[in-house]
Each structure stands twice: as C-alpha cells, then as structure tokens.
Write a protein that holds these residues in place. Sequence first.
Motif, PDB file in Angstrom:
ATOM      1  N   THR A  11      15.423 -35.099   0.774  1.00 28.09           N
ATOM      2  CA  THR A  11      16.198 -36.146   1.420  1.00 28.09           C
ATOM      3  C   THR A  11      15.980 -37.498   0.743  1.00 28.09           C
ATOM      4  OG1 THR A  11      16.866 -37.066   3.547  1.00 28.09           O
ATOM      5  CG2 THR A  11      14.502 -36.738   3.205  1.00 28.09           C
ATOM      6  N   ILE A  12      16.757 -38.444   1.157  1.00 27.97           N
ATOM      7  CA  ILE A  12      16.731 -39.799   0.615  1.00 27.97           C
ATOM      8  C   ILE A  12      15.441 -40.500   1.051  1.00 27.97           C
ATOM      9  CG2 ILE A  12      17.899 -42.041   0.781  1.00 27.97           C
ATOM     10  CD1 ILE A  12      20.545 -40.494   1.059  1.00 27.97           C
ATOM     11  N   PRO A  13      14.834 -41.310   0.174  1.00 27.00           N
ATOM     12  CA  PRO A  13      13.611 -42.034   0.560  1.00 27.00           C
ATOM     13  C   PRO A  13      13.850 -42.947   1.768  1.00 27.00           C
ATOM     14  CG  PRO A  13      14.039 -42.280  -1.801  1.00 27.00           C
ATOM     15  CD  PRO A  13      15.230 -41.599  -1.206  1.00 27.00           C
ATOM     16  N   SER A  14      12.849 -43.094   2.592  1.00 23.98           N
ATOM     17  CA  SER A  14      12.992 -43.887   3.818  1.00 23.98           C
ATOM     18  C   SER A  14      13.345 -45.341   3.527  1.00 23.98           C
ATOM     19  CB  SER A  14      11.725 -43.808   4.666  1.00 23.98           C
ATOM     20  OG  SER A  14      10.621 -44.292   3.925  1.00 23.98           O
ATOM     21  N   CYS A  15      12.813 -45.894   2.428  1.00 25.41           N
ATOM     22  CA  CYS A  15      13.146 -47.289   2.100  1.00 25.41           C
ATOM     23  C   CYS A  15      14.634 -47.434   1.785  1.00 25.41           C
ATOM     24  CB  CYS A  15      12.285 -47.808   0.948  1.00 25.41           C
ATOM     25  SG  CYS A  15      12.393 -46.848  -0.569  1.00 25.41           S
ATOM     26  N   MET A  16      15.225 -46.421   1.163  1.00 25.11           N
ATOM     27  CA  MET A  16      16.659 -46.461   0.880  1.00 25.11           C
ATOM     28  C   MET A  16      17.474 -46.267   2.156  1.00 25.11           C
ATOM     29  SD  MET A  16      18.828 -44.230  -1.830  1.00 25.11           S
ATOM     30  CE  MET A  16      20.614 -44.113  -1.697  1.00 25.11           C
ATOM     31  N   LEU A  17      17.043 -45.356   3.010  1.00 26.67           N
ATOM     32  CA  LEU A  17      17.743 -45.157   4.289  1.00 26.67           C
ATOM     33  C   LEU A  17      17.746 -46.444   5.110  1.00 26.67           C
ATOM     34  CD1 LEU A  17      16.445 -41.627   5.342  1.00 26.67           C
ATOM     35  CD2 LEU A  17      18.775 -42.234   4.636  1.00 26.67           C
ATOM     36  N   ASP A  18      16.613 -47.133   5.124  1.00 18.66           N
ATOM     37  CA  ASP A  18      16.514 -48.399   5.828  1.00 18.66           C
ATOM     38  C   ASP A  18      17.478 -49.425   5.230  1.00 18.66           C
ATOM     39  OD1 ASP A  18      15.248 -50.095   7.829  1.00 18.66           O
ATOM     40  OD2 ASP A  18      14.318 -51.142   6.126  1.00 18.66           O
ATOM     41  N   TYR A  19      17.520 -49.498   3.901  1.00 21.41           N
ATOM     42  CA  TYR A  19      18.442 -50.426   3.230  1.00 21.41           C
ATOM     43  C   TYR A  19      19.896 -50.088   3.575  1.00 21.41           C
ATOM     44  CZ  TYR A  19      21.001 -52.973  -0.269  1.00 21.41           C
ATOM     45  OH  TYR A  19      21.901 -53.802  -0.879  1.00 21.41           O
ATOM     46  N   MET A  20      20.235 -48.815   3.525  1.00 17.62           N
ATOM     47  CA  MET A  20      21.609 -48.387   3.818  1.00 17.62           C
ATOM     48  C   MET A  20      21.990 -48.768   5.250  1.00 17.62           C
ATOM     49  SD  MET A  20      21.376 -44.693   1.877  1.00 17.62           S
ATOM     50  CE  MET A  20      22.692 -43.934   2.800  1.00 17.62           C
ATOM     51  N   LYS A  21      21.103 -48.528   6.184  1.00 17.08           N
ATOM     52  CA  LYS A  21      21.365 -48.829   7.596  1.00 17.08           C
ATOM     53  C   LYS A  21      21.593 -50.327   7.805  1.00 17.08           C
ATOM     54  CE  LYS A  21      19.008 -48.863  11.991  1.00 17.08           C
ATOM     55  NZ  LYS A  21      17.671 -48.850  12.541  1.00 17.08           N
ATOM     56  N   ASN A  22      20.786 -51.147   7.144  1.00 20.08           N
ATOM     57  CA  ASN A  22      20.865 -52.594   7.353  1.00 20.08           C
ATOM     58  C   ASN A  22      21.957 -53.285   6.545  1.00 20.08           C
ATOM     59  OD1 ASN A  22      18.723 -52.598   9.198  1.00 20.08           O
ATOM     60  ND2 ASN A  22      17.232 -52.672   7.528  1.00 20.08           N
ATOM     61  N   ASN A  23      22.629 -52.552   5.666  1.00 16.89           N
ATOM     62  CA  ASN A  23      23.637 -53.175   4.795  1.00 16.89           C
ATOM     63  C   ASN A  23      24.961 -52.420   4.777  1.00 16.89           C
ATOM     64  OD1 ASN A  23      22.132 -55.471   3.357  1.00 16.89           O
ATOM     65  ND2 ASN A  23      20.714 -53.743   3.251  1.00 16.89           N
ATOM     66  N   GLU A  24      25.295 -51.795   5.889  1.00 22.62           N
ATOM     67  CA  GLU A  24      26.522 -51.012   5.958  1.00 22.62           C
ATOM     68  C   GLU A  24      27.769 -51.842   5.656  1.00 22.62           C
ATOM     69  OE1 GLU A  24      26.552 -49.123   9.773  1.00 22.62           O
ATOM     70  OE2 GLU A  24      25.146 -47.573   9.122  1.00 22.62           O
ATOM     71  N   LYS A  25      27.833 -53.054   6.165  1.00 24.86           N
ATOM     72  CA  LYS A  25      29.026 -53.887   5.968  1.00 24.86           C
ATOM     73  C   LYS A  25      29.235 -54.249   4.503  1.00 24.86           C
ATOM     74  CE  LYS A  25      28.979 -55.704  10.609  1.00 24.86           C
ATOM     75  NZ  LYS A  25      28.663 -56.820  11.480  1.00 24.86           N
ATOM     76  N   LEU A  26      28.168 -54.353   3.747  1.00 20.07           N
ATOM     77  CA  LEU A  26      28.285 -54.704   2.328  1.00 20.07           C
ATOM     78  C   LEU A  26      28.934 -53.586   1.506  1.00 20.07           C
ATOM     79  CD1 LEU A  26      24.800 -56.339   1.638  1.00 20.07           C
ATOM     80  CD2 LEU A  26      26.997 -57.500   1.912  1.00 20.07           C
ATOM     81  N   MET A  27      28.868 -52.357   1.980  1.00 16.63           N
ATOM     82  CA  MET A  27      29.370 -51.214   1.216  1.00 16.63           C
ATOM     83  C   MET A  27      30.873 -50.995   1.387  1.00 16.63           C
ATOM     84  SD  MET A  27      26.794 -50.278  -0.394  1.00 16.63           S
ATOM     85  CE  MET A  27      25.183 -51.008  -0.280  1.00 16.63           C
ATOM     86  N   ASN A  28      31.491 -51.706   2.307  1.00 19.98           N
ATOM     87  CA  ASN A  28      32.910 -51.539   2.584  1.00 19.98           C
ATOM     88  C   ASN A  28      33.739 -51.682   1.301  1.00 19.98           C
ATOM     89  OD1 ASN A  28      35.234 -51.191   4.053  1.00 19.98           O
ATOM     90  ND2 ASN A  28      35.265 -53.265   4.863  1.00 19.98           N
ATOM     91  N   HIS A  29      34.498 -50.649   0.976  1.00 20.41           N
ATOM     92  CA  HIS A  29      35.406 -50.592  -0.175  1.00 20.41           C
ATOM     93  C   HIS A  29      34.724 -50.641  -1.531  1.00 20.41           C
ATOM     94  CE1 HIS A  29      38.715 -50.653   2.574  1.00 20.41           C
ATOM     95  NE2 HIS A  29      38.270 -51.777   3.116  1.00 20.41           N
ATOM     96  N   LYS A  30      33.431 -50.362  -1.596  1.00 17.48           N
ATOM     97  CA  LYS A  30      32.721 -50.267  -2.871  1.00 17.48           C
ATOM     98  C   LYS A  30      32.896 -48.847  -3.417  1.00 17.48           C
ATOM     99  CE  LYS A  30      30.780 -54.361  -2.623  1.00 17.48           C
ATOM    100  NZ  LYS A  30      31.189 -55.447  -3.484  1.00 17.48           N
ATOM    101  N   THR A  31      32.809 -48.725  -4.720  1.00 18.72           N
ATOM    102  CA  THR A  31      32.772 -47.415  -5.366  1.00 18.72           C
ATOM    103  C   THR A  31      31.297 -47.081  -5.584  1.00 18.72           C
ATOM    104  OG1 THR A  31      34.887 -47.781  -6.468  1.00 18.72           O
ATOM    105  CG2 THR A  31      33.444 -46.098  -7.403  1.00 18.72           C
ATOM    106  N   ILE A  32      30.888 -45.913  -5.099  1.00 21.95           N
ATOM    107  CA  ILE A  32      29.480 -45.528  -5.117  1.00 21.95           C
ATOM    108  C   ILE A  32      29.287 -44.251  -5.949  1.00 21.95           C
ATOM    109  CG2 ILE A  32      27.472 -44.892  -3.702  1.00 21.95           C
ATOM    110  CD1 ILE A  32      28.475 -47.650  -2.936  1.00 21.95           C
TER     111      ILE A  32
END
Length: 182
Positions: free
Chosen positions: A62-83
């Motif tokens: 699974t994804i590292p916990s530090c990355m999961l935390d970052y993803m959770k706290n920055n959901e709005k920043l990912m809107n319409h980004k290419t990942i």
Amino acid sequence: MDNILIILSGLIYTNKIMYNQAGKLSHYLKGNVSIKTLQVIEAKDVEENNTIIFMFPISSQTIPSCMLDYMKNNEKLMNHKTIYSVIYCDEYEVDYCDYADEILSLYCKNTHANYKGFLKVGAYFLINHIPYKWRVANTLKSFASDIRKEKESALDIMFFSKNQFIKQGNKFWEKAYRSKKE
C-alpha cells in the motif's frame, strides 16, 4: 508541454534511490520539471504544475502513510491535474504494486484528477547494485515518452529473470555469511 512536478512521496530514507530515478526521469521529460519531497512541498508547487508524478515505495502493498496523509489534506489541489505514478516495491513481482495503483486511481477519480497510469518497479532496493542499469534507463525513457505525449501508461520492470534474482540473492547471503564468520 505542461509544467511537471515529481513528488517523492516516501519517508526521507527512501528518497535517495527515488531521487536518482526522478533526476533521470526529469532529464528524459526534457521540459519544465521540478522535483520536491513531501517534506518540503507547498501548495503553490502543485498549483503551478499541470502534471504530477508521484514516486513512492510501497510497504505491505500500500501507499506510505505520509503520502496518504498528504493526499487527504490536499484533495482540492488535485482537481483537474494529470497524475502518473512510479511505484517501487521491494518484492520481485511488480503485482505487489497493484493495490497502491488502485488506491491512487480511485483517489484521482474522487478528486476529479486524470490518472494516466504508472511505472511499477520490482526489487527497487537492487537498482544501485545491478549491472542492468540500461534496462532501467530504457524503461524510464519509455515512461517519459508516454508522459510527454500525454498517453496512458502501464509499464513495469523487473531487473532480473527469476533465476538471476535467486542467484544474486544467494551471492549476497553467501558474502554476508562469510563476512560474519571472519
């Protein structure tokens, strides 16, 4: 080509191997690419880039916990980004990366980001100890090409055949055993 941000999304001690790979990938992308770690990234770094590449090692599939935390706290920043993602596992088989890939795919769907695919790397801890570095470079070039063309990507690499992997592992343990004996 868009601005690209490579985010090293592991713990600090895992970033060394990934940083070398991120530098090579950046070179092959031949554009405006920046590399940041989760420990120093700011919101403006994500806002200024249209394409985000998450590079991370997995543990327990699974994804590292530090990355999961970052993803959770920055959901709005990912809107319409290419990942895109580069997923490193310490196991030989890259299918250990499947759960992490699925999590990231669902995350992108929920945040209205466009998940374009992955590069899965097996036995990543051997990258700096293998005679087959050209295979890594060729795969990174292919991945960079997909990103530049904004194509879907589904690449994986294992550095050795299974027999070579076992042979290299046996050499390592025999050497370790001899050094302890002396």
